[in-house]
Design an enzyme around this catalytic site. Structure first.
Site, PDB file in Angstrom:
ATOM      1  N   SER A 199       0.818  -1.195   0.000  1.00 16.14           N
ATOM      2  CA  SER A 199       0.000   0.000   0.000  1.00 16.14           C
ATOM      3  C   SER A 199       0.860   1.256   0.000  1.00 16.14           C
ATOM      4  CB  SER A 199      -0.946  -0.029   1.193  1.00 16.14           C
ATOM      5  OG  SER A 199      -2.269   0.052   0.747  1.00 16.14           O
ATOM      6  N   LYS A 251     -22.844  17.238   5.959  1.00 13.62           N
ATOM      7  CA  LYS A 251     -21.781  17.523   6.922  1.00 13.62           C
ATOM      8  C   LYS A 251     -21.577  16.380   7.900  1.00 13.62           C
ATOM      9  CE  LYS A 251     -18.596  20.032   8.760  1.00 13.62           C
ATOM     10  NZ  LYS A 251     -17.338  20.250   8.047  1.00 13.62           N
TER      11      LYS A 251
END
Length: 377
Positions: A199, A251
């Site tokens: 990764s 949000k």
């Protein structure tokens, strides 16, 4: 993980003689007890009794005489600590004939950012990238790695660097920054993969000039993951109600107290795809491959070292020692010493541990570890 910028593992982001006794008084007072001298601390050693102070005399209070036994073991420990302290300070001052002995005065100053300051001959620096890629100040972070690369850059005796990588990834942005630092480093960089180089860690490794891996190493895992946990069902069963007051409808997306809407999921998917494109382009540039070739390998899965060499993600099966030899060769050096590049202050704590240790075998092991870190021979 719920952090939108943190990618976990398997994705972008995955120890003599005794003194003469004092004569008792001819007529001791009955039931007299020893009274500590002023300033003595009752129960100091956990016994619940007063510890005698300086000038304490058994006969002065009518107690039966008793010879004072010298604590021999404690004296040996103090002596051993003193010898070890002298020896350890000697290590800092003397070092080895090949690496530290001719170092300039002040090379081991507390302000020294790296053990790179201790070398005076042709040397290959080794930097460990171990554990999660994140912002913690270690060499597994942008700040820590850059500090050691800068120290190696500025020291003319450091001819090349080997990255010893054992990491499953971590924060995407940290991996991106670290990859840039490796790519922009002016001296040869060789990677030695340990058990895991995946990764974000592999994104960093891909920028090196050469990559060694073990046959059984796990290499690659090119991909991105964003984890969003929905706990709303559990909250409902527990009778927990969460009211979010937000400035916009999305949000509180990913907050864990409600599922994502389809629009929010598509938004986050686009972000993941965009970051993955950066990952693929970076690997392609570092490994001199086309983006299509890298994309075909970007399954999120790791490859064995054998397969990584076969598909182009690594160059050769080899050990750390082979990586050091390769780095020296790329730098045009026939023979070179090695030094582990890390913040020198981290070893000061190790020295304090050594000074506070009584077991001889443990001390020997600690000194050997420190010797290996500094690169003494």
């Amino acid at each position: 993980m719920t952090d939108q910028n943190h990618w976990p593992n398997a994705a972008w982001g995955t120890p003599g003689g005794q003194p003469a006794p004092v004569q008792a008084a001819p007529q001791p007072a009955p039931a007299a007890q020893a009274v500590p001298a002023p300033g003595a601390q009752p129960g100091t050693y956990g016994t619940g009794t007063a510890a005698p102070g300086p000038g304490w005399s058994a006969s002065a209070y009518g107690a039966p005489p008793a010879p004072a036994a010298a604590p021999k073991r404690r004296g040996w420990i103090v002596g051993l600590a003193a010898v070890l302290s002298f020896f350890i300070l000697g290590l800092f001052s003397i070092g080895s004939c090949t690496a530290v002995m001719t170092a300039p005065m002040g090379a081991l100053s507390y302000d020294s950012p790296s053990w790179a300051d201790t070398v005076t001959g042709d040397t290959v620096g080794i930097i460990s990238i171990d554990g999660t890629i994140q912002y913690d100040g270690s060499t597994s972070s942008p700040e820590g790695l850059k500090a050691q690369l800068d120290a190696a850059e500025q020291n003319p005796h450091i001819k090349a660097v080997v990255l010893r990588v054992n990491s499953g990834g971590g924060v995407a942005t940290a991996g991106e920054e670290m990859a840039r630092y490796v790519r922009d480093f002016s001296k040869p960089v060789v990677v030695s993969c340990a058990s895991l180089d995946a990764s974000a860690a592999y994104m960093i490794s891909s920028q090196a000039d050469y990559i060694y891996t073990a046959e059984t190493s796990a290499v690659g895992s090119i991909g991105v993951i964003m984890s969003v946990t929905d706990l709303s069902g559990l909250y409902e069963k527990l009778g927990i109600s969460v009211d979010n007051i937000t400035s916009a409808d999305a949000k509180d997306a990913g907050g864990g107290d409600r599922p994502l809407t389809e629009e929010e999921r598509a938004w986050y998917q686009a972000q993941v795809d965009q970051i993955n494109d950066v990952f693929i382009a970076t690997v392609a540039e570092g490994r001199s491959m086309t983006e299509d070739e890298v994309r075909a390998l970007a399954t999120g899965l790791t490859f064995t070292g054998i397969d990584a060499v076969g598909n182009g993600l690594a160059d050769e099966i080899g050990t750390l020692e082979m990586a050091v030899e390769k780095a020296a060769s790329l730098a045009g050096v026939a023979d070179a010493d090695t030094v582990y590049l890390q913040d020198s202050s981290s070893d000061l704590g190790r020295l304090l541990d050594i000074m506070g240790t009584e077991d001889e075998a443990t001390v020997t092991d600690m000194l050997k570890e420190l010797e290996d870190r500094v690169g003494l021979e």
